[in-house]
Write a protein that holds these residues in place. Structure first.
Motif, PDB file in Angstrom:
ATOM      1  N   ALA A 120     -10.157 -23.048 -26.327  1.00 42.69           N
ATOM      2  CA  ALA A 120     -10.444 -22.487 -27.642  1.00 42.69           C
ATOM      3  C   ALA A 120     -10.282 -20.972 -27.597  1.00 42.69           C
ATOM      4  CB  ALA A 120     -11.860 -22.851 -28.078  1.00 42.69           C
ATOM      5  N   PHE A 121      -9.747 -20.422 -28.672  1.00 43.72           N
ATOM      6  CA  PHE A 121      -9.603 -18.977 -28.829  1.00 43.72           C
ATOM      7  C   PHE A 121     -10.423 -18.528 -30.030  1.00 43.72           C
ATOM      8  CE2 PHE A 121      -6.012 -19.919 -26.227  1.00 43.72           C
ATOM      9  CZ  PHE A 121      -5.630 -18.756 -25.586  1.00 43.72           C
ATOM     10  N   SER A 122     -11.203 -17.467 -29.868  1.00 38.38           N
ATOM     11  CA  SER A 122     -11.951 -16.871 -30.971  1.00 38.38           C
ATOM     12  C   SER A 122     -11.077 -15.809 -31.620  1.00 38.38           C
ATOM     13  CB  SER A 122     -13.251 -16.246 -30.466  1.00 38.38           C
ATOM     14  OG  SER A 122     -13.970 -15.645 -31.525  1.00 38.38           O
ATOM     15  N   MET A 123     -10.635 -16.086 -32.839  1.00 37.94           N
ATOM     16  CA  MET A 123      -9.655 -15.234 -33.507  1.00 37.94           C
ATOM     17  C   MET A 123     -10.359 -14.323 -34.515  1.00 37.94           C
ATOM     18  SD  MET A 123      -7.046 -16.211 -31.876  1.00 37.94           S
ATOM     19  CE  MET A 123      -5.852 -15.251 -32.784  1.00 37.94           C
ATOM     20  N   LEU A 174      -0.374 -19.600 -31.362  1.00 39.94           N
ATOM     21  CA  LEU A 174      -1.248 -20.723 -31.025  1.00 39.94           C
ATOM     22  C   LEU A 174      -1.037 -21.890 -31.985  1.00 39.94           C
ATOM     23  CD1 LEU A 174      -4.510 -18.746 -30.201  1.00 39.94           C
ATOM     24  CD2 LEU A 174      -3.036 -19.933 -28.564  1.00 39.94           C
ATOM     25  N   GLU A 175      -0.870 -21.582 -33.259  1.00 40.45           N
ATOM     26  CA  GLU A 175      -0.596 -22.646 -34.230  1.00 40.45           C
ATOM     27  C   GLU A 175       0.684 -23.379 -33.859  1.00 40.45           C
ATOM     28  OE1 GLU A 175      -0.371 -23.251 -39.075  1.00 40.45           O
ATOM     29  OE2 GLU A 175       0.096 -21.281 -38.211  1.00 40.45           O
ATOM     30  N   GLY A 176       1.694 -22.629 -33.446  1.00 38.66           N
ATOM     31  CA  GLY A 176       2.948 -23.239 -33.043  1.00 38.66           C
ATOM     32  C   GLY A 176       2.832 -24.095 -31.799  1.00 38.66           C
ATOM     33  N   ARG A 177       1.836 -23.824 -30.980  1.00 39.06           N
ATOM     34  CA  ARG A 177       1.601 -24.614 -29.773  1.00 39.06           C
ATOM     35  C   ARG A 177       0.703 -25.821 -30.050  1.00 39.06           C
ATOM     36  NH1 ARG A 177       1.563 -22.046 -24.334  1.00 39.06           N
ATOM     37  NH2 ARG A 177       2.910 -20.203 -24.358  1.00 39.06           N
ATOM     38  N   GLY A 178       0.328 -26.029 -31.288  1.00 44.37           N
ATOM     39  CA  GLY A 178      -0.476 -27.186 -31.632  1.00 44.37           C
ATOM     40  C   GLY A 178      -1.970 -26.944 -31.677  1.00 44.37           C
ATOM     41  N   TYR A 225     -11.573 -20.172 -35.078  1.00 42.98           N
ATOM     42  CA  TYR A 225     -11.168 -20.605 -33.739  1.00 42.98           C
ATOM     43  C   TYR A 225      -9.835 -21.335 -33.822  1.00 42.98           C
ATOM     44  CZ  TYR A 225     -15.989 -19.580 -32.470  1.00 42.98           C
ATOM     45  OH  TYR A 225     -17.179 -18.946 -32.270  1.00 42.98           O
ATOM     46  N   ARG A 226      -9.073 -21.208 -32.764  1.00 40.75           N
ATOM     47  CA  ARG A 226      -7.906 -22.053 -32.534  1.00 40.75           C
ATOM     48  C   ARG A 226      -8.226 -22.921 -31.321  1.00 40.75           C
ATOM     49  NH1 ARG A 226      -4.077 -22.865 -36.480  1.00 40.75           N
ATOM     50  NH2 ARG A 226      -3.732 -20.892 -37.610  1.00 40.75           N
ATOM     51  N   VAL A 227      -8.161 -24.227 -31.487  1.00 39.22           N
ATOM     52  CA  VAL A 227      -8.615 -25.162 -30.444  1.00 39.22           C
ATOM     53  C   VAL A 227      -7.551 -26.220 -30.196  1.00 39.22           C
ATOM     54  CG1 VAL A 227     -10.430 -26.767 -29.740  1.00 39.22           C
ATOM     55  CG2 VAL A 227     -10.998 -24.804 -31.198  1.00 39.22           C
ATOM     56  N   ARG A 228      -7.355 -26.526 -28.920  1.00 39.60           N
ATOM     57  CA  ARG A 228      -6.461 -27.648 -28.558  1.00 39.60           C
ATOM     58  C   ARG A 228      -7.012 -28.356 -27.329  1.00 39.60           C
ATOM     59  NH1 ARG A 228      -0.356 -26.781 -26.552  1.00 39.60           N
ATOM     60  NH2 ARG A 228      -1.451 -26.562 -24.554  1.00 39.60           N
TER      61      ARG A 228
END
Length: 226
Positions: free
Chosen positions: A62-65, A77-81, A223-226
């Motif tokens: 997870a990344f805190s944006m 990150l969105e492009g990486r799913g 957050y961006r989470v995968r």
């Protein structure tokens, strides 16, 4: 604008931290994304290294944006799913007025305070001890309105220079709509102090309360989470 990324990181400290160039990988037993996510400030870090760090600990990456996240990182990150999770508002202000209820304030969280906060805000079947460790990782003051020995509404205030961070605001469902949260908030913010807090974008009831106490939106993060 204040450096809210750093203030929030300081006030909610992960107990394991690893630097990777300008990024910080944070881990705290999986309790809350805030303490178990990458804080991507400064020089560009390594996404693969971040993914390996959290994979080794059995967690999604997870990344805190926040406001200080590197330009272009969110789109990458969105492009990486990576999915967008928990859009959050950072609100700030200086509430006025005295608490309308008697508020207990301590320098450490007591069991009743923790029980109330965790029963309302805890999103995990376990992890209370990790949560306690996060809360007590920095100096803070803990407030509650109690009746018959039960903490009906609680909050945590973290002094940070000329401001105070407000965290862990929670009220038992049966005790809501009595103004208890307002009393807790006013007790945590001392005279002439500036304060900030965070609340999810979906929590419109909390936003209405905070606006009534003089808080306005100053920044946002997700957050961006995968």
């Amino acid at each position: 604008m204040r450096d809210y990324d750093s203030l929030i990181d300081e006030a909610w400290p992960a107990f394991e931290r690893e630097r990777s160039r300008g990024w910080t990988f944070r881990y705290a037993g999986g309790v809350t994304k805030r303490a178990n996510s990458v804080l991507p400030l400064g020089e560009r870090g390594d996404i693969e290294a971040a993914e390996a760090f959290y994979a080794d600990r059995g967690l999604p990456c997870a990344f805190s944006m926040g406001p200080g996240a590197g330009e272009g990182l969110d789109a990458e990150l969105e492009g990486r799913g990576y999915g967008l999770v928990d859009p959050t508002l950072i609100m700030a202000g200086s509430p006025e007025g005295e608490p309308r209820h008697r508020v207990r304030i301590e320098d450490e969280p007591w069991d009743g305070w923790l029980d109330t906060w965790w029963s309302v805000d805890g999103r995990f079947t376990d992890g209370l001890e990790s949560a306690r460790r996060i809360c007590t990782g920095v100096k803070a003051r803990y407030a509650a309105v109690e009746e018959d020995g039960v903490a009906l509404a609680v909050g945590r205030g973290v002094p940070q220079g000329d401001t105070v961070g407000i965290y862990c605001m929670a009220t038992l469902p049966a005790a809501r709509r009595r103004g208890l949260a307002s009393s807790v908030l006013r007790a945590l913010v001392r005279r002439d102090e500036h304060a900030y807090l965070v609340t999810t974008e979906s929590n419109t009831a909390a936003q209405a309360l905070y606006r009534s106490e003089g808080f306005e939106v100053r920044a946002r993060y997700h957050y961006r989470v995968r």
